[in-house]
Design an enzyme around this catalytic site. Structure first.
Site, PDB file in Angstrom:
ATOM      1  N   HIS A  81       1.022  -1.564  -0.302  1.00 41.06           N
ATOM      2  CA  HIS A  81       0.463   0.266   0.536  1.00 41.06           C
ATOM      3  C   HIS A  81       0.737   1.408  -0.026  1.00 41.06           C
ATOM      4  O   HIS A  81       2.026   1.052   0.751  1.00 41.06           O
ATOM      5  CB  HIS A  81      -1.221  -0.055   1.027  1.00 41.06           C
ATOM      6  CG  HIS A  81      -0.404  -0.354   2.382  1.00 41.06           C
ATOM      7  ND1 HIS A  81       0.089   1.383   3.180  1.00 41.06           N
ATOM      8  CD2 HIS A  81      -0.258  -1.377   3.359  1.00 41.06           C
ATOM      9  CE1 HIS A  81       0.518   0.943   4.581  1.00 41.06           C
ATOM     10  NE2 HIS A  81       0.447   0.016   4.633  1.00 41.06           N
ATOM     11  N   ASP A  83      -0.051   3.750   0.905  1.00 44.47           N
ATOM     12  CA  ASP A  83      -0.588   5.135   2.264  1.00 44.47           C
ATOM     13  C   ASP A  83       0.359   5.424   3.002  1.00 44.47           C
ATOM     14  O   ASP A  83       1.118   4.226   3.357  1.00 44.47           O
ATOM     15  CB  ASP A  83      -1.801   5.236   2.322  1.00 44.47           C
ATOM     16  CG  ASP A  83      -2.462   4.286   3.007  1.00 44.47           C
ATOM     17  OD1 ASP A  83      -1.907   3.379   2.395  1.00 44.47           O
ATOM     18  OD2 ASP A  83      -3.433   3.969   3.655  1.00 44.47           O
ATOM     19  N   GLU A 178      -5.085   1.795   2.827  1.00 39.03           N
ATOM     20  CA  GLU A 178      -5.308   1.182   3.294  1.00 39.03           C
ATOM     21  C   GLU A 178      -4.610   0.760   4.745  1.00 39.03           C
ATOM     22  O   GLU A 178      -5.611   0.155   5.554  1.00 39.03           O
ATOM     23  CB  GLU A 178      -3.579  -0.188   3.279  1.00 39.03           C
ATOM     24  CG  GLU A 178      -3.641  -1.883   3.594  1.00 39.03           C
ATOM     25  CD  GLU A 178      -3.264  -1.624   5.251  1.00 39.03           C
ATOM     26  OE1 GLU A 178      -3.151  -2.728   6.293  1.00 39.03           O
ATOM     27  OE2 GLU A 178      -2.731  -0.693   5.981  1.00 39.03           O
ATOM     28  N   ASP A 201       3.696  -6.407   3.412  1.00 36.25           N
ATOM     29  CA  ASP A 201       3.243  -5.349   4.913  1.00 36.25           C
ATOM     30  C   ASP A 201       3.584  -5.527   6.398  1.00 36.25           C
ATOM     31  O   ASP A 201       2.529  -5.862   7.191  1.00 36.25           O
ATOM     32  CB  ASP A 201       1.786  -5.541   4.807  1.00 36.25           C
ATOM     33  CG  ASP A 201       1.339  -4.019   5.220  1.00 36.25           C
ATOM     34  OD1 ASP A 201       2.191  -3.041   5.317  1.00 36.25           O
ATOM     35  OD2 ASP A 201      -0.330  -3.431   5.067  1.00 36.25           O
ATOM     36  N   HIS A 384       3.704   3.816  12.730  1.00 36.76           N
ATOM     37  CA  HIS A 384       3.171   4.268  12.996  1.00 36.76           C
ATOM     38  C   HIS A 384       3.391   5.397  13.517  1.00 36.76           C
ATOM     39  O   HIS A 384       2.472   6.111  15.023  1.00 36.76           O
ATOM     40  CB  HIS A 384       1.718   3.661  13.288  1.00 36.76           C
ATOM     41  CG  HIS A 384       1.102   3.245  12.669  1.00 36.76           C
ATOM     42  ND1 HIS A 384      -0.402   2.363  12.627  1.00 36.76           N
ATOM     43  CD2 HIS A 384       1.382   2.826  11.245  1.00 36.76           C
ATOM     44  CE1 HIS A 384      -0.255   1.664  11.768  1.00 36.76           C
ATOM     45  NE2 HIS A 384       0.274   1.894  10.604  1.00 36.76           N
TER      46      HIS A 384
HETATM   47 ZN    ZN Z   1       0.922  -1.394   6.104  1.00 35.99          ZN
END
Ligand code: ZN
Length: 412
Positions: A81, A83, A178, A201, A384
């Site tokens: 992904h 994003d 995603e 991922d 994150h």
């Molecule tokens: Zn991810």
């Protein structure tokens, strides 16, 4: 001497991570943010440049491409992904490469208080001598999932420039959104046209994941009785008080994300908004098993009903909708893609490990929609947030795995 991909992977991740492509849950458009086109357009151009075929930017914001097979075999999809997570600042990412990590604490140029310590993160201690990539302290890095993009692009470039390699047809998909659970458009399984697929991922080297949460979202609306507080005696019903009661009655010590791990499910209050006359509460519900998920939903409904019973003049409603399902329900009936990835790991001398993901991937939805799609490691860590990092050498192992799967798939 086999080709090493370290420099190419480093260059690609540094180039991709510097591009802001954060998604936005509150945006109704698709993709959710226009900045994601900065990644999508770049990848479209790069795929054409390396000679990929059928390069397409779909109307739902995914880039698709084909690497034609050199031999017969099932069509295998590789996905990542574009994003990055909305949970932390992702604008102005300044990727930094630490060559030959010395095993010490890592500090950050833009936030002197921030420290990445091998004592706190043992996986980091295993990476002495590796080349690490981090952000500069004020942003996330976005290796989630630009590492996946870099790995697939590097493997694709290698396959296209090394015609002697034996592999079946390969389809590539780079998807938007995603991180906000909107990466898999209804058209994607058909447009992808793969017999099975993999997302790149995941985290630690060796991880092959085929279990995700099953996920529902819940929304509770509370309508109270509004009246001037000076004349409210016996009349006012304050929606804020009822919202507080609902939260208070839910099990916080045993069933929330901050007190659960492993195979335990949870409920999680994500948002509370409104005022004394009307309140809206949002929740996510997670469990690996459908009966556990349903039980959590029933508990929330029962709590709402109990609070409603204490105050008949209010109106409390609770609605629950499915988000995604544990991919294991489908994959356990046909473990072909998992077995193939394990076999490919074996050819690289890696020990494959499968742990349940306490989250979902694009593969959860894809699997449910008919394209079995386990998740593979990239090396990404501490995602994150500002301490996100990745080892270039880990990404190189993931690239080798991608190539080994392509090769093993052709042999059947
Ligand atoms: Zn991810």
């Amino acid at each position: 001497m086999p080709e090493t991909f370290n420099q190419e992977l480093e260059d690609r991740l540094v180039r991709y991570a510097a591009i802001d492509s954060q998604s936005d849950e509150d945006s109704p458009s698709s993709p959710s943010t226009a900045v994601q086109f900065d990644m999508l357009n770049l990848l479209e151009a790069e795929l054409m440049e390396i000679g990929a075929q059928d390069v397409t930017l779909t109307e739902y914001g995914a880039i698709l491409a084909t690497i034609p097979g050199t031999v017969e075999g099932p069509t295998i999809g590789f996905l990542a992904h574009v994003d990055t997570a909305p949970q932390f600042n992702a604008s102005g990412v300044k990727p930094r490469v630490i060559k030959g990590y010395n095993g010490g604490e890592i500090t950050y140029p833009d936030d002197p208080a921030l420290v990445l310590s091998p004592a706190e993160f043992p996986y980091l201690a295993e990476k002495i001598g590796h080349d690490l990539i981090t952000a500069s302290g004020l942003t996330l890095l976005g290796a989630d999932d630009k590492a996946g993009v870099a790995i697939i692009m590097t493997a694709a470039r290698h396959l296209l420039t090394t015609p002697g390699l034996k592999h079946g047809p390969i389809r590539i998909a780079f998807t938007p959104d995603e991180e906000i659970g909107r990466g898999v458009d209804a058209q994607l399984p058909k447009d992808l046209g793969a017999d099975f697929a993999y997302t790149f991922d995941g985290g630690k080297v060796g991880e092959i994941e085929y279990e995700t949460f099953s996920a529902d979202a819940a929304e509770v609306s509370i309508t109270g009785v509004s009246i001037h507080p000076g004349f409210a005696k016996g009349k006012m019903v304050n929606a804020i008080h009822l919202a507080a009661k609902i939260i208070e009655m839910m099990p916080q010590a045993t069933k929330t994300p901050e007190v659960t791990d492993g195979r335990e499910g949870f409920w999680h209050a994500t948002e509370m908004s409104g005022g004394s006359s009307e309140m809206k509460l949002k929740f996510i519900l997670r469990d690996f098993e459908l009966d556990g998920l349903a039980a959590t939903g029933r508990m929330l409904e029962q709590v709402c009903a109990a609070v409603q019973a204490t105050e008949p003049r209010a109106k409390i409603s609770c609605s629950i909708r499915p988000q995604y399902r544990n991919m294991r329900y489908w994959l356990e009936n046909d473990m072909t893609p998992v077995e193939l990835a394990r076999k490919a790991c074996g050819t690289l001398g890696l020990d494959p490990v499968s742990v349940p993901i306490r989250g979902g991937t694009d593969g959860s939805r894809l699997t449910e929609m008919g394209v079995p799609c386990p998740n593979l490691f990239t090396g990404m860590q501490n995602i994150h947030g500002p301490l996100e990092w990745i080892s270039v050498q880990d990404m190189a192992v993931a690239t080798d795995l991608c190539l080994a799967i392509a090769e093993a798939g052709a042999k059947g």
